[in-house]
Design a protein around this motif. Structure first.
Motif, PDB file in Angstrom:
ATOM      1  N   VAL A   1       8.612 177.875  88.669  1.00 19.44           N
ATOM      2  CA  VAL A   1       7.352 178.595  88.803  1.00 19.44           C
ATOM      3  C   VAL A   1       7.557 179.763  89.744  1.00 19.44           C
ATOM      4  O   VAL A   1       8.174 179.600  90.787  1.00 19.44           O
ATOM      5  CB  VAL A   1       6.284 177.623  89.354  1.00 19.44           C
TER       6      VAL A   1
ATOM      7  N   GLU B   1       0.780 182.400  83.135  1.00 22.03           N
ATOM      8  CA  GLU B   1       0.157 181.631  84.220  1.00 22.03           C
ATOM      9  C   GLU B   1      -0.167 180.197  83.812  1.00 22.03           C
ATOM     10  O   GLU B   1      -0.257 179.322  84.670  1.00 22.03           O
ATOM     11  CB  GLU B   1      -1.111 182.343  84.706  1.00 22.03           C
TER      12      GLU B   1
ATOM     13  N   SER C   1       2.972 179.285  86.931  1.00 26.24           N
ATOM     14  CA  SER C   1       2.267 179.734  88.116  1.00 26.24           C
ATOM     15  C   SER C   1       1.466 178.602  88.712  1.00 26.24           C
ATOM     16  O   SER C   1       1.091 177.651  88.034  1.00 26.24           O
ATOM     17  CB  SER C   1       1.331 180.880  87.747  1.00 26.24           C
ATOM     18  N   ALA C   2       1.227 178.711  90.015  1.00 23.21           N
ATOM     19  CA  ALA C   2       0.324 177.768  90.664  1.00 23.21           C
ATOM     20  C   ALA C   2      -0.997 178.451  90.981  1.00 23.21           C
ATOM     21  O   ALA C   2      -1.943 177.814  91.416  1.00 23.21           O
ATOM     22  CB  ALA C   2       0.962 177.230  91.933  1.00 23.21           C
ATOM     23  N   THR C   3      -1.050 179.778  90.771  1.00 22.78           N
ATOM     24  CA  THR C   3      -2.267 180.526  91.072  1.00 22.78           C
ATOM     25  C   THR C   3      -2.599 181.416  89.887  1.00 22.78           C
ATOM     26  O   THR C   3      -1.930 181.384  88.868  1.00 22.78           O
ATOM     27  CB  THR C   3      -2.057 181.428  92.308  1.00 22.78           C
TER      28      THR C   3
ATOM     29  N   GLN D   1      -4.341 179.770  85.747  1.00 27.82           N
ATOM     30  CA  GLN D   1      -4.412 178.461  86.385  1.00 27.82           C
ATOM     31  C   GLN D   1      -5.855 178.031  86.625  1.00 27.82           C
ATOM     32  O   GLN D   1      -6.183 176.850  86.503  1.00 27.82           O
ATOM     33  CB  GLN D   1      -3.644 178.471  87.717  1.00 27.82           C
TER      34      GLN D   1
ATOM     35  N   GLY E   1      -6.999 174.568  85.261  1.00 28.99           N
ATOM     36  CA  GLY E   1      -7.564 173.617  86.220  1.00 28.99           C
ATOM     37  C   GLY E   1      -8.990 173.243  85.858  1.00 28.99           C
ATOM     38  O   GLY E   1      -9.374 172.070  85.869  1.00 28.99           O
TER      39      GLY E   1
END
Lengths: 257, 285
Positions: free
Chosen positions: A123, A201, A205-207, A211, A215
């Motif tokens: 990532v 993403e 990606s975590a952001t 995401q 989420g």
């Protein structure tokens, strides 16, 4: 068309436009109210959630992360793509060798490279930039190349008749003729770059906005998903109309008089 | 990909992004290059160079499980005899074609109606443009909430990505019908139906084509992405699954297959264009 009907038409147009906002928001509200909130939040719940997410900073953080990757990716694509296209236009051999591959890559859905990039780099920003550039660069290269190659030979004849050297020919004929093509390539690249940004993403990606979507869907928070989708749409419209305006600005001389 | 025969003329209308705003590519005025037998083999070199550099650098720097050309080639027979792979390939191809078919059969009539009846256009135009600007992959998470991790979801997002550009192009094409055409039709006392079949629909064909060109590319991307995100049986999921099981070489064969599918769809549209709408030029301002 007389000014009377012109004015009547404008009034009707604005009126119907306003009516449509009310009707669509109303339908959204009704549908949202009649299904469980995990499927489809009401219009008001979505707007409330959007305000909440803006105040908490979630949306701005995500926008900043996605926007940064998108912009850097676009700059790389333009800075590499346009000179590369000009190089191909100059070298017949290089063009013959590579053109087929460029069209093949243009037609390939680049999202399929994401799993490999994840395995190689995990990532991070770099793999996401690669995905964005893969999406954006080929339309830029191909339309710019097309533009340079299609410069009418009369223009080049005139230039050489007046004794233009290579540099002058490029500056006064080829580049002005090519700019609108490059702009149309960039317009396509913006649309594809957005796809690349969001798709990257999802996995790399975590952001970022992608995401937020994943989420939200994972938590069955349909209001958050709808709010994020709304933000993405607004950004996309803004960017699209911006490049469209830039492109239109370059249109007048594109027909070559 | 038979790059040796690729001429500038052949590709001059290849991209044709949006009919009304793309500059009209003109046939290039170039000297035919001599030595064409040599030129035919030029495209071989980049492939060889890339394969060689990839193979060597992969052996030197990358973990063992990452794909490299020699093993990808060796994996081709295995993948091509794998019934799971063919199941995935058929599922993906059918879903994409179905999505495009739905997009076409809804987009053409809707676009025609919106183009011809201004009030309907004023009502819906902004939403169509907004959705069209939005990257359709962004609504995949939302659609998984509605339709689950299902084939219906994949068809829905694929159809939507085909529907939007086709509708918008049809709408613009019908709206930009030159008034002279209508005047002529009127002076010959054409009926409404005749105006539609004789004037409006043929005149909007070039726009339909650019719509379909954009639609196929987008439908493909959305379809594959939805499989990857929602783990729906198909090539996108197949590739991600192989990669996660450390079968990178097999996965890469899948990538090559997807690329070939993308290219053939694109070529089919181009072929259909020259076959059925020979008068088509990308730009008809």
């Amino acid at each position: 068309m007389t000014s009377m009907t012109g004015r009547g038409e404008r009034v009707a147009r604005i009126g119907i436009g306003l009516l449509s906002v009310v009707v669509v928001a109303g339908i959204w509200q009704l549908v949202g109210a009649s299904v469980p909130e995990i499927y489809f939040a009401t219009f008001t719940a979505t707007i409330t959630r959007a305000v909440e997410m803006t105040i908490s900073g979630e949306i701005l953080d995500a926008l900043a992360a996605s926007g940064f990757a998108f912009l850097v990716g676009m700059v790389i694509s333009i800075v590499l793509g346009i000179p590369f296209a000009l190089l191909l236009a100059r070298s017949d051999r290089l063009r013959r060798a590579l053109e087929g591959y460029l069209y093949a890559l243009y037609a390939t859905p680049m999202v399929v490279f994401i799993p490999f990039l994840f395995a190689l780099m995990g990532v991070g920003l770099i793999p996401r930039l690669i995905v964005i550039v893969l999406h954006a660069i080929f339309p830029i290269i191909l339309t710019t190349l097309e533009g340079t190659l299609s410069t009418p030979h009369q223009f080049l004849d005139v230039a050489s008749a007046y004794g233009s050297n290579e540099r002058q020919t490029w500056r006064d004929v080829l580049i002005p003729y090519t700019v609108p093509f490059a702009m149309s390539g960039i317009r396509q690249a913006v649309g594809r770059g957005l796809v690349g940004t969001v798709a990257a993403e999802f996995f790399l990606s975590a952001t970022g906005l992608g995401q937020l979507l994943i989420g939200g869907a994972f938590r069955f928070d349909s209001a958050a998903v709808l709010a994020t989708t709304l933000v993405i749409t607004i950004v996309a419209i803004t960017l699209t109309s911006l490049v469209q305006r830039l492109e239109d600005r370059f249109t007048p001389w594109r027909e070559g008089g | 990909m038979e790059g040796g025969r690729v001429t500038t003329e052949g590709h001059s209308d290849a991209l044709a992004p949006v009919a009304e705003s793309s500059p009209a590519p003109r046939p290039a005025q170039r000297q035919p290059t001599p030595n064409s037998r040599y030129n035919r083999w030029l495209p071989v070199f980049p492939a060889l160079i890339v394969a060689l550099v990839w193979e060597i650098s992969a052996n030197l720097f990358f973990p063992q499980f990452l794909p490299r050309p020699s093993r990808i080639v060796a994996a081709i027979p295995e993948v091509m005899t794998d019934p799971d792979f063919w199941g995935a390939a058929i599922d993906t191809t059918l879903a994409i074609l179905e999505g495009i078919a739905i997009g076409l059969s809804l987009g053409v009539p809707v676009g025609l109606i919106l183009g011809r009846y201004a009030p309907a256009r004023w009502f819906s135009e902004r939403y169509l443009h907004a959705l069209n600007a939005m990257p359709v992959v962004a609504i995949i998470p939302l659609t998984t909430l509605w339709l689950g991790y299902s084939n219906t979801m994949r068809i829905f997002v694929t159809a939507l990505s085909a529907f939007l550009p086709i509708t918008i192009q049809m709408m613009d094409g019908t709206r930009k019908l030159p008034t002279e055409y209508l005047d002529v039709a009127r002076s010959f006392l054409a009926r409404d139906r005749q105006v539609w079949t004789g004037v409006a629909i043929p005149a909007s064909m070039p726009f339909l084509i650019s719509g379909v060109q954009i639609a196929t590319g987008r439908a493909m991307v959305t379809g594959i992405t939805s499989e990857m995100v929602a783990a729906i049986q198909g090539l996108g999921f197949w590739v991600i699954f192989e990669v996660r099981s450390f079968h990178h070489d097999q996965g890469f064969v899948g990538v090559l297959f997807i690329a070939a599918l993308g290219i053939s769809l694109w070529r089919t549209v181009k072929w259909a264009t020259t076959r059925f709408v020979p008068w088509y030029r990308p730009s008809i301002d």
